[in-house]
Design a protein around this motif. Structure first.
Motif, mmCIF file in Angstrom:
data_model
loop_
_atom_site.group_PDB
_atom_site.id
_atom_site.type_symbol
_atom_site.label_atom_id
_atom_site.label_comp_id
_atom_site.label_asym_id
_atom_site.label_seq_id
_atom_site.Cartn_x
_atom_site.Cartn_y
_atom_site.Cartn_z
ATOM 1 N N GLY A 89 0.834 -1.213 0.000
ATOM 2 C CA GLY A 89 0.000 0.000 0.000
ATOM 3 C C GLY A 89 0.860 1.251 0.000
ATOM 4 N N LEU A 90 0.210 2.352 0.350
ATOM 5 C CA LEU A 90 0.850 3.658 0.265
ATOM 6 C C LEU A 90 2.138 3.764 1.091
ATOM 7 N N PHE A 91 2.183 3.071 2.223
ATOM 8 C CA PHE A 91 3.319 3.163 3.130
ATOM 9 C C PHE A 91 4.566 2.499 2.551
ATOM 10 N N THR A 92 4.367 1.421 1.810
ATOM 11 C CA THR A 92 5.493 0.589 1.390
ATOM 12 C C THR A 92 5.826 0.699 -0.094
ATOM 13 N N GLN A 101 -0.808 5.564 -6.358
ATOM 14 C CA GLN A 101 -1.615 5.398 -5.153
ATOM 15 C C GLN A 101 -1.740 6.717 -4.394
ATOM 16 N N ARG A 102 -0.629 7.449 -4.299
ATOM 17 C CA ARG A 102 -0.689 8.714 -3.531
ATOM 18 C C ARG A 102 -1.655 9.680 -4.208
ATOM 19 N N ARG A 103 -1.617 9.702 -5.568
ATOM 20 C CA ARG A 103 -2.507 10.608 -6.301
ATOM 21 C C ARG A 103 -3.974 10.259 -6.010
ATOM 22 N N VAL A 153 -11.337 4.108 16.561
ATOM 23 C CA VAL A 153 -11.511 5.273 15.686
ATOM 24 C C VAL A 153 -11.112 4.910 14.259
ATOM 25 N N VAL A 154 -9.938 4.307 14.084
ATOM 26 C CA VAL A 154 -9.496 4.044 12.712
ATOM 27 C C VAL A 154 -10.396 2.982 12.069
ATOM 28 N N ALA A 155 -10.826 1.985 12.852
ATOM 29 C CA ALA A 155 -11.699 0.951 12.285
ATOM 30 C C ALA A 155 -13.046 1.561 11.906
ATOM 31 N N THR A 262 0.482 4.241 16.512
ATOM 32 C CA THR A 262 1.177 5.531 16.509
ATOM 33 C C THR A 262 0.425 6.572 17.343
ATOM 34 N N THR A 263 -0.855 6.769 16.995
ATOM 35 C CA THR A 263 -1.636 7.776 17.718
ATOM 36 C C THR A 263 -1.820 7.342 19.173
ATOM 37 N N ALA A 264 -1.941 6.028 19.391
ATOM 38 C CA ALA A 264 -2.103 5.534 20.772
ATOM 39 C C ALA A 264 -0.878 5.893 21.609
ATOM 40 N N THR A 265 0.318 5.735 21.036
ATOM 41 C CA THR A 265 1.532 6.070 21.782
ATOM 42 C C THR A 265 1.576 7.567 22.091
ATOM 43 N N ALA A 266 1.230 8.390 21.106
ATOM 44 C CA ALA A 266 1.240 9.840 21.312
ATOM 45 C C ALA A 266 0.292 10.222 22.453
ATOM 46 N N LEU A 267 -0.898 9.654 22.424
ATOM 47 C CA LEU A 267 -1.915 9.965 23.426
ATOM 48 C C LEU A 267 -1.516 9.432 24.802
ATOM 49 N N SER A 324 12.421 5.178 14.619
ATOM 50 C CA SER A 324 13.458 5.134 13.568
ATOM 51 C C SER A 324 12.794 4.949 12.216
ATOM 52 N N ILE A 325 13.395 5.534 11.199
ATOM 53 C CA ILE A 325 12.874 5.430 9.830
ATOM 54 C C ILE A 325 14.026 4.929 8.966
ATOM 55 N N VAL A 326 13.834 3.783 8.328
ATOM 56 C CA VAL A 326 14.969 3.109 7.676
ATOM 57 C C VAL A 326 14.859 3.137 6.149
ATOM 58 N N PRO A 386 8.465 13.776 13.980
ATOM 59 C CA PRO A 386 7.718 12.574 14.389
ATOM 60 C C PRO A 386 6.902 11.980 13.240
ATOM 61 N N PHE A 387 6.491 12.808 12.277
ATOM 62 C CA PHE A 387 5.707 12.303 11.146
ATOM 63 C C PHE A 387 6.570 12.101 9.904
ATOM 64 N N GLY A 388 7.885 11.956 10.093
ATOM 65 C CA GLY A 388 8.767 11.896 8.942
ATOM 66 C C GLY A 388 8.778 13.254 8.269
ATOM 67 N N ARG A 389 9.513 13.374 7.171
ATOM 68 C CA ARG A 389 9.478 14.602 6.363
ATOM 69 C C ARG A 389 9.866 14.217 4.950
ATOM 70 N N ALA A 393 6.512 11.780 3.710
ATOM 71 C CA ALA A 393 5.999 12.151 5.039
ATOM 72 C C ALA A 393 4.600 11.576 5.246
ATOM 73 N N CYS A 394 4.202 11.508 6.496
ATOM 74 C CA CYS A 394 2.934 10.872 6.882
ATOM 75 C C CYS A 394 1.730 11.560 6.250
ATOM 76 N N ILE A 395 0.824 10.756 5.717
ATOM 77 C CA ILE A 395 -0.402 11.315 5.142
ATOM 78 C C ILE A 395 -1.445 11.536 6.242
ATOM 79 N N GLY A 396 -1.228 10.892 7.403
ATOM 80 C CA GLY A 396 -2.240 10.909 8.464
ATOM 81 C C GLY A 396 -1.964 11.922 9.564
HETATM 82 C C1 HEM Z 1 0.902 10.126 15.896
HETATM 83 C C2 HEM Z 1 0.519 9.457 14.818
HETATM 84 C C3 HEM Z 1 1.395 9.119 13.648
HETATM 85 C C4 HEM Z 1 2.758 9.169 13.528
HETATM 86 C C5 HEM Z 1 3.784 9.592 14.570
HETATM 87 C C6 HEM Z 1 3.085 8.735 12.179
HETATM 88 C C7 HEM Z 1 4.363 8.677 11.667
HETATM 89 C C8 HEM Z 1 4.677 8.400 10.357
HETATM 90 C C9 HEM Z 1 6.000 8.441 9.800
HETATM 91 C C10 HEM Z 1 7.275 8.741 10.569
HETATM 92 C C11 HEM Z 1 5.898 8.165 8.480
HETATM 93 C C12 HEM Z 1 7.045 8.147 7.468
HETATM 94 C C13 HEM Z 1 7.634 6.764 7.304
HETATM 95 C C14 HEM Z 1 8.830 6.761 6.364
HETATM 96 O O1 HEM Z 1 9.222 7.806 5.855
HETATM 97 O O2 HEM Z 1 9.391 5.669 6.160
HETATM 98 C C15 HEM Z 1 4.503 7.911 8.199
HETATM 99 C C16 HEM Z 1 4.001 7.595 6.956
HETATM 100 C C17 HEM Z 1 2.679 7.238 6.735
HETATM 101 N N1 HEM Z 1 1.652 7.290 7.650
HETATM 102 FE FE1 HEM Z 1 1.755 7.961 9.543
HETATM 103 N N2 HEM Z 1 1.923 8.426 11.521
HETATM 104 C C18 HEM Z 1 0.866 8.652 12.371
HETATM 105 C C19 HEM Z 1 -0.472 8.492 12.091
HETATM 106 C C20 HEM Z 1 -0.972 8.018 10.902
HETATM 107 C C21 HEM Z 1 -2.374 7.832 10.609
HETATM 108 C C22 HEM Z 1 -3.520 8.164 11.579
HETATM 109 C C23 HEM Z 1 -2.457 7.315 9.343
HETATM 110 C C24 HEM Z 1 -3.653 6.929 8.516
HETATM 111 C C25 HEM Z 1 -4.871 6.867 8.926
HETATM 112 C C26 HEM Z 1 -1.098 7.208 8.833
HETATM 113 C C27 HEM Z 1 -0.748 6.741 7.590
HETATM 114 C C28 HEM Z 1 0.508 6.831 7.039
HETATM 115 C C29 HEM Z 1 0.809 6.468 5.654
HETATM 116 C C30 HEM Z 1 -0.163 5.915 4.631
HETATM 117 C C31 HEM Z 1 2.176 6.735 5.475
HETATM 118 C C32 HEM Z 1 2.973 6.586 4.175
HETATM 119 C C33 HEM Z 1 2.875 7.900 3.428
HETATM 120 C C34 HEM Z 1 3.643 7.917 2.109
HETATM 121 O O3 HEM Z 1 4.706 7.301 1.986
HETATM 122 O O4 HEM Z 1 3.136 8.597 1.204
HETATM 123 N N3 HEM Z 1 -0.233 7.650 9.802
HETATM 124 N N4 HEM Z 1 3.770 8.067 9.361
#
Ligand code: HEM
Length: 445
Positions: A89-92, A101-103, A153-155, A262-267, A324-326, A386-389, A393-396
């Motif tokens: 999926g989008l993450f991998t 997929q991102r589009r 929430v996510v479900a 992820t969100t659970a840890t933050a909270l 960590s982000i690898v 924390p959300f990458g950059r 970077a994170c879509i969520g």
């Molecule tokens: C505190 C909450 C969250 C944190 C800290 C977090 C963190 C991250 C990080 C660090 C990445 C980048 C990974 C990389 O570069 O290898 C990432 C990517 C991503 N996250 Fe999150 N995330 C969170 C919540 C969410 C939520 C709620 C969703 C979806 C409902 C989500 C979906 C994704 C997706 C799909 C990607 C891949 C994006 C891409 O490559 O285009 N994340 N997240």
């Protein structure tokens, strides 16, 4: 020719293998203290050695995640493991498959779209608070409570009504799969996944769940639903392109994976830190009372709840849900004056960089004021991520900030928190999480 980065002291034969297994978070920090901003961790006996380069400066993180992103790809051992368990999926995914997929998925994560989930998020928080009110002992484990909440929430946002079974299955299966991915990532040699019965069962249950929900939906003609699954099934771009059924399933798996622990840890840690820092708690509650005046929070309040948001950001600095982000280097490159050979796995680490003394005074101290706008502007952008950059970077991000800030505000409106556990053990699985209870005592206001 630049030299290879230094390695921390470890076992002569096995390098940092056992330390990484025992205390991976501690090993990373010690690595930076001993060796500096680029560290070569080796694990395993000669011949089977695993080498991982840690890059800890803000400039290094920027190079790996953004300016040099084309050279640092999601082909690392970690991503191979995540892909094998959670699909493509989008993450991998990468390259054309990723761009497509991102589009298609991006429009479902605009701020306006995500804001439409705010009511569902608040309803789920209300359910938790009602249960808290009914407890006679008044002691809750924030870790369990936050995980239950974010999973629901996510479900709910993904599947609408079909939540209960999804939550049960994910609660049982996810830790098994996540643990396996984390172990295999730092193991020089791995047995076939099919030999791990616990993993196979958990993995099958998780995939069957998603397949079944998707199949039942299409059979019942309910693809029209307004939940995320319905939107994913219907989404099209200008040329009429849409996600195939297997791609929809992979996105669902990824959202379940990326969107709950992820969100659970933050909270968990935002509440835990406030429970131990009563001055911060009092100040955040005063803000919540002033901004909301007793009514429930809404999307428009997010920008006003500035101190509460700073608390959350500071919690994610100290306890970054993704520690960590690898990536894997395609070609040889140089980072911070050291040679990174082609084919190396390279990681950047919010866990380490968020504690780097060059960017954070007294790094272990909890202080939400670090996120006042002027303080944020004075730091390098990649000192906090924390959300990458960069392009991946994170879509969520807005999704989880909206969920967590609303939840924090609603808890503060109803309860005073007193922290009971000072020493919380942590583990870096696929995400950072507490491995011991994070209890607090609640007093209704
Ligand atoms: C505190 C909450 C969250 C944190 C800290 C977090 C963190 C991250 C990080 C660090 C990445 C980048 C990974 C990389 O570069 O290898 C990432 C990517 C991503 N996250 Fe999150 N995330 C969170 C919540 C969410 C939520 C709620 C969703 C979806 C409902 C989500 C979906 C994704 C997706 C799909 C990607 C891949 C994006 C891409 O490559 O285009 N994340 N997240």
């Amino acid at each position: 020719m630049a030299t290879l980065a230094p390695s921390p002291t470890g076992s002569r034969l096995f390098g940092s293998l056992f330390d990484l297994r025992r205390d991976s978070l501690g090993v990373l920090l010690r690595g930076m203290r001993e060796c500096g901003d680029v560290v070569r961790f080796v694990a395993g006996p000669p011949g089977l050695r695993l080498t991982l380069h840690g890059v800890f400066s803000a400039e290094g993180a920027q190079q790996v995640l953004a300016t040099g992103a084309a050279n640092f790809r999601k082909d690392s051992k970690t991503y191979v493991e995540v892909r094998a368990s959670f699909g493509d999926g989008l993450f991998t995914s990468q390259d054309d498959a990723y761009r497509r997929q991102r589009r298609l998925v991006q429009p479902l994560f605009t701020r306006r779209r995500v804001d439409q989930y705010a009511d569902a998020m608040r309803e789920e928080v209300s359910v938790v608070l009602r249960r808290w009110r009914d407890r006679t002992d008044r002691v809750v484990d924030l870790r369990d409570e936050s995980t239950g909440l974010t999973l629901r929430v996510v479900a709910r946002i993904l599947f609408g009504a079909d939540v209960e079974e999804a939550v049960g299955t994910m609660r049982d299966s996810f830790p098994v799969i996540s643990g396996s991915v984390a172990r295999r990532t730092v193991s020089p040699v791995n047995l076939p996944r099919s030999w791990d019965r616990g993993y196979v069962t958990a993995h099958q249950r998780m995939r069957h769940l998603c397949d079944r929900i998707i199949a039942e939906r299409s059979a019942a003609g309910r693809d029209e639903g307004d939940d995320l699954l319905g939107l994913l099934a219907r989404v099209r771009d200008e040329s009429g392109d849409r996600l195939a059924a297997s791609e929809v399933r992979d996105q669902v798996l990824i959202f379940l994976l990326a969107g709950h622990e992820t969100t659970a840890t933050a909270l968990t840690f935002a509440l835990h830190l406030m429970a131990h820092h009563r001055d911060v708690q009092t100040r955040a509650r005063a803000e919540v009372d002033r901004v909301l005046g007793g009514r429930p929070p809404g999307t428009a309040d997010l920008d006003e709840l500035t101190y509460t948001t700073r608390v959350l950001k500071e919690a994610m600095r100290l306890y970054p849900p993704v520690p960590s982000i690898v990536r894997r280097a395609v070609d040889e490159s140089e980072i911070g004056g050291y040679r990174i050979p082609a084919g190396s796995d390279v990681f950047v680490s919010p866990w380490v960089t968020h504690r780097h003394p060059a960017y954070w005074a007294d790094p272990e101290r909890f202080d939400p004021e670090r996120f006042r706008p002027e303080e944020e502007a004075a730091r390098p952008r990649y000192a906090y991520f924390p959300f990458g950059r960069g392009p991946r970077a994170c879509i969520g991000e807005h999704f989880s900030m909206l969920e967590a800030v609303q939840a924090l505000a609603m808890v503060l409106q109803e309860f005073e928190l007193e922290g009971l556990d000072t020493d919380v053990s942590l583990d870096q699985g696929m995400t950072l999480h507490a491995t011991s209870p994070v209890r607090c005592r609640l007093s209704p206001r």
